[in-house]
Scaffold this motif. Structure first.
Motif, short mmCIF file in Angstrom:
data_model
loop_
_atom_site.label_atom_id
_atom_site.label_comp_id
_atom_site.label_asym_id
_atom_site.label_seq_id
_atom_site.Cartn_x
_atom_site.Cartn_y
_atom_site.Cartn_z
N VAL A 106 0.72 -1.19 -0.03
CA VAL A 106 0.02 0.03 0.07
C VAL A 106 0.74 1.28 0.02
N GLN A 107 2.12 1.03 -0.26
CA GLN A 107 3.11 1.94 -0.19
C GLN A 107 3.12 2.65 -1.60
N GLY A 108 3.87 3.72 -1.82
CA GLY A 108 4.22 4.24 -3.18
C GLY A 108 5.18 3.28 -4.16
N THR A 109 4.96 3.49 -5.30
CA THR A 109 5.77 2.69 -6.24
C THR A 109 7.21 3.17 -6.01
N THR A 110 8.10 2.70 -6.89
CA THR A 110 9.59 2.73 -6.87
C THR A 110 9.86 4.10 -7.44
N GLN A 162 -6.84 5.55 -10.18
CA GLN A 162 -6.24 4.31 -9.91
C GLN A 162 -6.80 3.27 -9.14
N ASP A 163 -7.17 2.17 -9.39
CA ASP A 163 -7.95 1.10 -8.67
C ASP A 163 -7.00 0.23 -8.01
N THR A 164 -5.69 0.71 -7.41
CA THR A 164 -4.61 -0.37 -6.94
C THR A 164 -4.80 -0.02 -5.31
N LEU A 165 -3.98 -0.92 -4.71
CA LEU A 165 -3.75 -0.71 -3.20
C LEU A 165 -2.91 0.64 -3.01
N SER A 166 -2.09 1.00 -3.83
CA SER A 166 -1.36 2.04 -3.60
C SER A 166 -1.96 3.35 -3.68
N ALA A 167 -3.20 3.43 -4.25
CA ALA A 167 -3.84 4.50 -4.85
C ALA A 167 -3.78 5.72 -3.76
#
Length: 225
Positions: A106-110, A162-167
């Motif tokens: 659930v954190q930001g991408t790289t 975005q429909d992701t855990l990190s959104a």
């Protein structure tokens, strides 16, 4: 006449009162976050209240640590201040730390941490005189603020679709960036330079830690495969 001609009106320096106020607030926020990260989970949501209250009382009664921190590390950026405040607010509402201590999924991408690290390296190389243009000088100009504001708005707009855990992480981080830019626009803190409002050595080093956590395990798995 100044030897460097500025095509746009430069930002004015913040007043001494604003510098001192935001300098103290930023260090209280950063020190509180560090303290919460070191405390056991048994303190729960009260950890932020305990740590922030303790640091406010200490620094208001004994100002020497604040002066020493300023001499050694200058002032945390306005972005770090906003990130710590939002992390505290989120922690007191949900058990997961959405900005700093949340699970990796659930954190930001790289790429978000890579941009922070790359900006820090660009400014460091500029300090050493390795660029043909003065990148740090751009931070005194209005176009940098507008470009950063536009990119932050696009980031928030992208996160909303975005429909992701990190959104949620991206949405909160973009909100912090917008808030830091707005605060800089009103106060010009901490130095009148937009780069100093968006990045500080602590945040830059933390970006490297996050990149290390993401890239090194992947490299290790590849080497064993």
């Amino acid at each position: 006449m100044n030897g460097v001609l500025l095509p746009w009106q430069a930002f004015a320096l913040p007043t001494l009162e604003i510098q001192q106020l935001l300098h103290a607030a930023a260090w209280v926020a950063v020190l509180s976050w560090l303290s919460v990260r070191l405390l056991a989970d048994g303190f729960g949501r009260s950890a932020w209240l305990l740590c922030s209250s303790a640091w406010v009382l200490l620094l208001s009664w004994w100002g020497t640590p604040l002066s020493l921190l300023g001499l050694a590390f200058q002032s945390p950026s306005l972005l770090s201040l906003c990130l710590c405040v939002v992390a505290a607010w989120t922690d007191m509402q949900t058990p997961e730390r959405q900005l700093f201590g949340a699970p990796a999924q659930v954190q930001g991408t790289t790429w978000a941490w890579l941009l922070v690290a790359a900006l820090g390296w660009a400014l460091m190389l500029d300090t050493w005189g390795h660029w043909s243009v003065d990148i740090y000088l751009w931070g005194f100009e209005m176009p940098v603020l507008w470009w950063a504001w536009g990119l932050a708005g696009l980031w928030m707009l992208w996160a909303s679709f975005q429909d992701t855990l990190s959104a949620n992480w991206h949405s909160r981080a973009a909100s912090c960036l917008l808030a830091a830019l707005a605060l800089f626009g009103f106060t010009h803190a901490p130095s009148g330079n937009a780069w100093d409002a968006l990045l500080d050595p602590g945040l830059w080093l933390y970006a490297h830690v996050q990149l290390w956590r993401r890239l090194v395990p992947q490299r290790t798995r590849i080497s064993h495969s």
